[in-house]
Design an enzyme around this catalytic site. Structure first.
Site, mmCIF file in Angstrom:
data_model
loop_
_atom_site.group_PDB
_atom_site.id
_atom_site.type_symbol
_atom_site.label_atom_id
_atom_site.label_comp_id
_atom_site.label_asym_id
_atom_site.label_seq_id
_atom_site.Cartn_x
_atom_site.Cartn_y
_atom_site.Cartn_z
ATOM 1 C CB SER A 141 -0.797 0.004 1.134
ATOM 2 O OG SER A 141 -1.390 1.282 1.474
ATOM 3 C CE1 TYR A 154 -3.712 -1.681 5.670
ATOM 4 C CE2 TYR A 154 -3.524 0.476 4.683
ATOM 5 C CZ TYR A 154 -3.556 -0.817 4.375
ATOM 6 O OH TYR A 154 -3.574 -1.353 3.221
#
Length: 268
Positions: A141, A154
């Protein structure tokens, strides 16, 4: 699942029950790979495998929890070959600031986003080496390359996935296995933001509000397929993929696209 033996190149896709994983499985099947679809939701991957077989592709499904090493090892032992591993399983939980975050959420994100990648990669690396032209692909990501408020857990997990890929590439440079990282930015899928906001559909929808064209799962799958199908000596170390409207993790254009040239003189 029965043992799989075939001369067709085989690709394992984790987190294939929805979103990027499902789209990637469809795309790789269309490229001629036999795809092995894995996810915790067995009925979802079974349905997708049936869809692909009905379309004339080779596909199998297996319920798999990437955080369970015994389950991963049993899965790896059932395969006679593996040419491509797409480490896609992952996800985010919560958007609380560091001072208020639940450590259990951070632990869960680390387990799936980092240790899940580690488990599958370790278990399938011998088969990937034996293939003579293996590929380990990590779907990370943009969170693994830049921080943003509320994203601590995250972001930390995806940084871990990024560093795992970088380190592995150094360590196996003398083996016939390339390590690719695809780092998507804002992707509108049916579940990512819904999971992050614990089922709050209204809050999840606001993530994409006003953004004319966020990425789709198919956009990412197309990029994964492109990277995987390069000649074996070509390694796409890192490919960052964002929608045009997203300049960074914290700068997103929401609203109509302007057509005046930047810096163009304007009447006062």
């Amino acid at each position: 699942m029965s043992s799989i033996a075939s001369s067709t190149p085989l690709a394992v896709v984790t987190g294939a029950s929805s979103g990027i994983g499902a789209a990637t499985a469809r795309r790789l099947a269309a490229e001629g790979y036999e795809v092995v679809l894995t996810a915790r939701r067995e009925e979802r991957v079974e349905a997708l495998a049936e869809e692909l077989r009905a379309a004339g592709h080779a596909a199998r499904a297996r319920r798999l929890d990437v955080t369970d090493r015994a389950d991963v090892d049993a899965f790896a032992a059932s395969l006679d070959r593996c040419d491509v591993l797409v480490n896609n399983a992952g996800g985010a939980v919560g958007l609380e600031p560091v001072a208020e975050a639940d450590p259990a959420d951070w632990r869960a994100m680390y387990e799936v986003n980092v240790l899940g990648v580690l488990h599958l990669t370790q278990a399938l690396l011998p088969a990937l080496v034996a293939s003579g032209a293996g590929t380990v692909l990590v779907v990370s990501s943009t969170a693994g390359h830049g921080v943003y408020e509320g994203g601590g857990g995250y972001v930390a997990a995806k940084h871990g996935a990024h560093v795992l890929a970088e380190t592995l590439r150094l360590e196996i440079v003398d083996r016939p296995v390339r390590v690719i990282e695809i780092a998507p930015g804002m992707v509108r899928t049916e579940e990512f933001s819904l999971t992050r906001f614990r089922g709050d559909a209204e809050r999840a929808a606001k993530v994409y509000e006003g953004v004319e064209e966020p990425l789709t799962a198919e956009d990412v799958a197309d990029t994964v397929a492109w990277a995987v199908t390069r000649p074996p000596h070509v390694n796409v170390d890192l490919l960052v993929l964002r929608p045009r409207a997203q300049a960074s993790n914290s700068k997103v254009h929401r609203g109509p696209v302007r057509t005046d040239a930047p810096g163009q003189a304007r009447e006062r």
